[in-house]
Design a protein around this motif. Sequence first.
Motif, short mmCIF file in Angstrom:
data_model
loop_
_atom_site.label_atom_id
_atom_site.label_comp_id
_atom_site.label_asym_id
_atom_site.label_seq_id
_atom_site.Cartn_x
_atom_site.Cartn_y
_atom_site.Cartn_z
N GLN A 5 29.77 8.46 38.68
CA GLN A 5 29.92 7.26 37.85
C GLN A 5 29.67 7.65 36.40
OE1 GLN A 5 27.31 3.49 37.96
NE2 GLN A 5 29.29 2.80 38.73
N THR A 6 30.54 7.19 35.51
CA THR A 6 30.38 7.43 34.08
C THR A 6 30.00 6.11 33.42
OG1 THR A 6 32.10 9.11 34.23
CG2 THR A 6 31.51 8.36 32.02
N MET A 7 28.92 6.15 32.63
CA MET A 7 28.41 4.92 32.03
C MET A 7 28.73 4.88 30.54
SD MET A 7 24.50 3.54 32.01
CE MET A 7 24.39 3.27 33.75
N PHE A 8 29.19 3.71 30.10
CA PHE A 8 29.51 3.50 28.68
C PHE A 8 28.65 2.39 28.11
CE2 PHE A 8 33.33 5.33 30.55
CZ PHE A 8 33.71 6.26 29.60
N TYR A 9 28.60 2.38 26.77
CA TYR A 9 27.93 1.30 26.05
C TYR A 9 28.96 0.60 25.19
CZ TYR A 9 24.98 -1.01 22.57
OH TYR A 9 24.40 -1.93 21.75
N ALA A 10 28.99 -0.72 25.27
CA ALA A 10 29.92 -1.49 24.44
C ALA A 10 29.16 -2.57 23.68
CB ALA A 10 30.99 -2.15 25.31
N GLU A 11 29.31 -2.54 22.37
CA GLU A 11 28.71 -3.59 21.56
C GLU A 11 29.79 -4.64 21.31
OE1 GLU A 11 25.16 -1.84 19.23
OE2 GLU A 11 26.74 -2.32 17.81
N VAL A 12 29.49 -5.87 21.64
CA VAL A 12 30.48 -6.94 21.45
C VAL A 12 29.83 -8.06 20.63
CG1 VAL A 12 31.57 -6.43 23.67
CG2 VAL A 12 29.83 -8.24 23.54
N SER A 13 30.68 -8.93 20.10
CA SER A 13 30.14 -10.14 19.47
C SER A 13 30.89 -11.33 20.07
CB SER A 13 30.35 -10.09 17.95
OG SER A 13 31.72 -10.30 17.67
N ASP A 14 30.44 -12.52 19.74
CA ASP A 14 31.14 -13.70 20.26
C ASP A 14 32.60 -13.71 19.83
OD1 ASP A 14 28.94 -14.57 21.63
OD2 ASP A 14 28.42 -16.20 20.25
#
Length: 244
Positions: A172-181
């Motif tokens: 499994q490869t894990m990512f980080y995603a920063e999102v806004s509304d």
Amino acid sequence: MDQINNIEVVPCTNSNYLKPFRVHYNQNGTKKSWDFMRTHDSVSVLIFNTTSHCFVLVKQFRPAVYMCEWERTKPQPHETAEKADEGAAEAAGPESQEGPTVPEEKNSPPQPPASAGVTYELCAGLVDKPDLSLEEIARQEVLEECGYDVPASKLRRITSYRSGVGVTGAKQTMFYAEVSDDNCVGEGGGEPQEGELIEVVKVPLHEAMTFAYDESIPKTMGVIFSFIWFHNNMSPKYKISTNV
Ligand SMILES: Nc1nc(=O)c2ncn([C@@H]3O[C@H](COP(=O)(O)OP(=O)(O)O[C@H]4O[C@H](CO)[C@@H](O)[C@H](O)[C@H]4O)[C@@H](O)[C@H]3O)c2[nH]1
Ligand SMILES: [Mg+2]
């Protein structure tokens, strides 16, 4: 709350999702064998909403978790009155190739509630499209499951690891995603035509560590690890103090 009923467990002889095998091999001159499953690799995504300072997780009914809970709450053979059948039942087991098993037998406790099979997870998906990059698969899962539209280039790779080393060995490869509304373009919830019923849930940043270690909240290792990763790597940026 999901309604789960008419449960029947049957042998799985042909699946698009997993294939069981037995490998024979010699290890340092000793003959050995191991039973394993071939499955797809996967991606998972830690999503942090910078508008609400919340993590975005998914919550879904997992049949495998539910069946584990069912087994756990079933009386052990020595607790039942059916001593005569005990040996055969033990040898065959509910998941044996002997034929269908309906878990609801006399002397069984009532069926556990559906909530026994519901887990909190990172947004995640199988790597089952060979022409797409891991980032692109992750991007699609974020959109389908959580309703956020983020470009693949904004996904930051955290790390990869083996999930289920005893049974599947899948990566499994894990990512980080920063999102806004502003990136929120839909409700998420998964692909209904694939039978996905996913609830999107938010965990406030200041509650994340308590959430991670609360054993009464069923969750994946990915959730716990990624919250700790965030705590170690991103917390200074978001000026939080958590009590771990
Ligand atoms: N497994 C299976 N059996 C079926 O019979 C079965 N029948 C239909 N399906 C369909 O397969 C698709 C699987 O959905 P995803 O691609 O989103 O993958 P996830 O189930 O989210 O799994 C990921 O996330 C997990 C949590 O982090 C990790 O543990 C896994 O390693 C990781 O792959 C859905 O469209 C589902 O409807 C089955 N899927
Ligand atoms: Mg998924």
